[in-house]
Design a protein around this motif. Sequence first.
Motif, short mmCIF file in Angstrom:
data_model
loop_
_atom_site.label_atom_id
_atom_site.label_comp_id
_atom_site.label_asym_id
_atom_site.label_seq_id
_atom_site.Cartn_x
_atom_site.Cartn_y
_atom_site.Cartn_z
N VAL A 14 71.25 122.36 46.52
CA VAL A 14 72.37 121.81 45.76
C VAL A 14 73.46 121.30 46.70
CG1 VAL A 14 74.18 122.32 44.08
CG2 VAL A 14 71.90 123.29 43.77
N SER A 15 73.76 122.03 47.76
CA SER A 15 74.81 121.59 48.68
C SER A 15 74.39 120.32 49.41
CB SER A 15 75.18 122.70 49.67
OG SER A 15 74.12 122.99 50.55
N TRP A 16 73.09 120.18 49.70
CA TRP A 16 72.59 118.93 50.31
C TRP A 16 72.82 117.75 49.37
CZ3 TRP A 16 69.00 115.18 49.13
CH2 TRP A 16 68.61 114.33 50.17
N ALA A 17 72.53 117.95 48.09
CA ALA A 17 72.74 116.88 47.12
C ALA A 17 74.22 116.54 46.99
CB ALA A 17 72.16 117.29 45.76
N ARG A 18 75.08 117.55 47.01
CA ARG A 18 76.52 117.30 46.94
C ARG A 18 77.00 116.48 48.14
NH1 ARG A 18 78.12 117.29 41.86
NH2 ARG A 18 78.92 119.27 41.05
N ALA A 19 76.44 116.74 49.32
CA ALA A 19 76.82 115.97 50.50
C ALA A 19 76.46 114.50 50.31
CB ALA A 19 76.13 116.53 51.74
N THR A 20 75.35 114.24 49.67
CA THR A 20 74.94 112.85 49.41
C THR A 20 75.88 112.19 48.41
OG1 THR A 20 72.64 113.52 49.81
CG2 THR A 20 73.00 111.39 48.72
N GLN A 21 76.27 112.91 47.37
CA GLN A 21 77.23 112.36 46.42
C GLN A 21 78.57 112.08 47.09
OE1 GLN A 21 76.61 115.59 43.31
NE2 GLN A 21 76.71 113.79 41.96
#
Length: 431
Positions: A204-211
Amino acid sequence: MSRAEVVEAVNLHLWETTGTHSGFTVSTYAKYERGIARWPGREYRDALRAVLGVQQDADLGFYPTPRGRSAPEPPQRAPVPSGVVLEGDELAEIAERRRWLASTSVDQAKLAFLSDMVRWIIDQDEKSPTHVLASHANDLRRYVHPLLTRAHKPATGTRLFTVATQLSGAQAAIALDQGRVPVARAYAAEAFDLAEAVGDPEVVSWARATQSLVEYYDDRIFDALAYAQDGLDRAPDGVHTVRLTVNGVARALARMGDTDGVERAVDHAWTVVEDQPGAAEPLTPSLTTGMYCRARTAGNAATAFLTVGDVARVEHYANIALPMFDRTETPGPWAMTRLDLATGFLQPGFRDIDRATSLVREAVEVAGVLPFPAQQRAAQFLQAAQPWQALPEVRDVRELVTDRSRNQTEGMNGVAGTGELPGAVGRVQPA
């Protein structure tokens, strides 16, 4: 072959020969074996003949049902007294359930292949032409998505959804490089949705970094900061701490004019990365699923300090990052860090027009065409260079930047080039 193996082979054959995802299931195949269904559709008959190695439909017991007549009913068993279970039937039911379980999951070899493909796309970001990567990513998406709709064993489902998360995040970055910001935002949101389905805080934190990355380049700075901070909250001491802190928080705070916040964020990120063994090498991809390396951290720190006007620290961190970018010949960070440094050399106390324009020429020539984030950096330089726009060297780099930015826009509409996926699928990687 078991029923599950036959079904898997038929679905793969149909995908390879027709490019379509089949709904062929174990229960359907069982009906063919038992004679309940005697005349499947042509594509299924063709696929079954190919998989089972026969020439004629009749060799499989398939016969067209005459119009107006139903297929013969299967033989009826003698009535069984109420409450009595025949051992053969019970064993058959158990075997059928086991075959169903075997058919629900993607095998480990296929999962490893899909993971390798996504890692290859992430690794090639900033190296290969964006339209080539977009083509490969889209092909992989069309294969992965139908797999998500099937029932899976828990561990298999987690791994498959993680692969899908990373693929969506990679597609977001590719679309961003092409300047297709709404598409990039949609892919990034999809990555987050898939990550939440996985339930792993690190994913989830990886996806947030992309956002956060997408919102930063679309000037939605508060959103960029919120996504980065939420990613840190999800996994406070996680593997993505450095990326979220320096790429997300520090750069967003810099755009808000919070110099103290930038210093705290960069110091924290730098402390974490310096404590990691082997952080100096190798150069990690921008979308790495692991810890950011030293060079990536320094390059992002230089961008943040440029925004708040601390040119001395821009030069300090750029000089840490550039040797690694140059050694690995990675055009994206090579170009953007040079553009940051060039803009710094236009500021009072550090002004060196010749060196600044020379850095811009190096950046543009190495990049070939400028992806959208690099176009933004180049535009920032040209805006800062307005007072010297009459100088020949400034005029020359303006024309060069304009030309390369136009090439990127035209390249987005081109046909996919010759870049290929790695050897796992019998193709050659792009140079």
